[in-house]
Design a protein around this motif. Structure first.
Motif, PDB file in Angstrom:
ATOM      1  N   UNK A  73     -16.181  48.541  30.363  1.00  0.00           N
ATOM      2  CA  UNK A  73     -16.442  49.501  31.432  1.00  0.00           C
ATOM      3  C   UNK A  73     -16.269  50.914  30.882  1.00  0.00           C
ATOM      4  N   UNK A  74     -16.754  51.894  31.610  1.00  0.00           N
ATOM      5  CA  UNK A  74     -16.571  53.286  31.183  1.00  0.00           C
ATOM      6  C   UNK A  74     -15.093  53.636  31.101  1.00  0.00           C
ATOM      7  N   UNK A  75     -14.309  53.093  32.035  1.00  0.00           N
ATOM      8  CA  UNK A  75     -12.871  53.376  32.040  1.00  0.00           C
ATOM      9  C   UNK A  75     -12.202  52.786  30.798  1.00  0.00           C
ATOM     10  N   UNK A  76     -12.596  51.587  30.421  1.00  0.00           N
ATOM     11  CA  UNK A  76     -12.016  50.963  29.225  1.00  0.00           C
ATOM     12  C   UNK A  76     -12.402  51.728  27.961  1.00  0.00           C
ATOM     13  N   UNK A  77     -13.642  52.151  27.880  1.00  0.00           N
ATOM     14  CA  UNK A  77     -14.074  52.920  26.716  1.00  0.00           C
ATOM     15  C   UNK A  77     -13.331  54.251  26.620  1.00  0.00           C
ATOM     16  N   UNK A  78     -13.050  54.858  27.770  1.00  0.00           N
ATOM     17  CA  UNK A  78     -12.294  56.109  27.767  1.00  0.00           C
ATOM     18  C   UNK A  78     -10.876  55.893  27.252  1.00  0.00           C
ATOM     19  N   UNK A  79     -10.246  54.808  27.655  1.00  0.00           N
ATOM     20  CA  UNK A  79      -8.893  54.493  27.175  1.00  0.00           C
ATOM     21  C   UNK A  79      -8.900  54.214  25.672  1.00  0.00           C
TER      22      UNK A  79
END
Length: 343
Positions: A324-330
């Motif tokens: 997800x975009x959130x996982x990639x950001x982390x």
């Protein structure tokens, strides 16, 4: 070197092509498995041959058809090719047409000036030895292992072209070239009618150089694929070092990873990445492998293994859903370029 004729003792799994996806290498017609198997480490004389054989055959049963080698791999130099040649002759000879065998030349393998560099003498002599080591009349991909600025690029490219024209290689590649040199190589090869198939750079969550220097985008522009090595950053992108350095671990005995890489900062960042992996139900190693394959210009990721179980675990990275975009950001937040690598 000839290994003679042996009765084939291995029958490959019937479902081997159902287990792993294949991806097109640049603008060529060649598909490579999402994971390629590298014999860089643990395939010399310092590890049991029967273990090596078991891992190689298991990789093929999993659908890994690309086996990556070099004259330098051992120890001693050339030993990994010779060990693979034994397996090829005894177990995989009848599957030769299903295999993508690659080798490299140019990195130093001895004190002679002809045992290093990108000269025609060095590259083509090494290729002859490699064919003997492997027990085959051609390799599928022949690489210039690293840039040699002391040799005219036209000479290095000419040697790669000759390897194809002589029928000793089907495709050519380069490894560890910076973008400008890679682009010039691709242009010269295209002029000669032997397009650059693939570039082999290092790439991982902790090593973002090909993102930063433009090589990742250049691959798409110039039409070559990327087969990335060290996607686990020599084991740093596993949970192995979260608490301490285990006895026998790579950081304790490898020339490529030193104990001083295992810092508090490294452990903090890795622990956060491990949390992301756990939230996805996968290991940190699986997350790291899936991450490098997310980019369409990455054709394949090179993996090694010290056991068939480890190989199974790594290949299972392909079974998890996209990030997800959130996982990639982390991952971007905690996967800081240069962590543990002294870059």
């Amino acid at each position: 070197m000839s290994y003679g004729t042996f009765e084939t003792t291995h029958t490959a799994a019937d479902d081997r092509y159902d287990k792993i996806p294949y991806r097109r290498s640049g603008r060529s017609g060649l598909d490579l498995p999402a994971f390629s198997f590298g014999l860089w480490q643990k395939f010399g004389t310092d590890y049991p041959f029967e273990t090596q054989r078991e891992i190689i055959l298991h990789a093929f049963d999993l659908g890994i058809t690309h086996f990556d080698n070099a004259d330098r791999y051992g120890p001693p130099h050339r030993a990994a090719q010779q060990n693979f040649g034994r397996v090829l002759t005894k177990d995989l000879a009848r599957y030769r047409d299903e295999l993508i065998l690659s080798t490299k030349a140019g990195n130093p393998i001895g004190p002679s000036p002809y045992l290093r560099g990108g000269s025609r003498k060095s590259l083509l002599t090494s290729l002859e030895h490699s064919l003997g080591d492997l027990g085959t009349d051609h390799v599928d991909i022949f690489y210039s292992h690293s840039t040699d600025l002391s040799t005219p690029l036209e000479e290095t490219v000419g040697a790669l072209v000759s390897a194809v024209e002589q029928g000793k290689a089907l495709y050519v590649g380069i490894s560890n070239y910076l973008p400008d040199r890679a682009h010039d190589t691709a242009a010269l090869l295209a002029e000669a009618g032997v397009p650059l198939l693939v570039h082999q750079p290092r790439y991982s969550i902790f090593d973002r150089r090909i993102e930063q220097n433009g090589l990742l985008e250049l691959a798409g522009q110039d039409g070559f694929g990327l087969v990335v090595y060290s996607p686990l950053a020599q084991g740093l992108l596993t949970n192995k070092y979260l608490e301490s350095i285990p006895e026998g671990a790579r950081a304790a005995n490898s020339t490529f990873l030193k104990p001083d890489a295992i810092t508090d900062t490294y452990r903090q960042r890795t622990a956060e990445l491990n949390k992301v992996a756990e939230s996805r139900g996968q290991s940190l190693a699986q997350l790291a492998l899936q991450w490098v394959l997310r980019h369409p210009n990455v054709t394949s990721a090179l993996i090694g293994a010290s056991s068939t179980g480890q190989l199974d675990h790594n290949v299972n990275a392909l079974q998890f859903p996209p990030f997800t975009d959130e996982e990639l950001a982390l991952i971007d937040e905690h996967g800081v370029h240069g962590t543990g690598l002294n870059l």
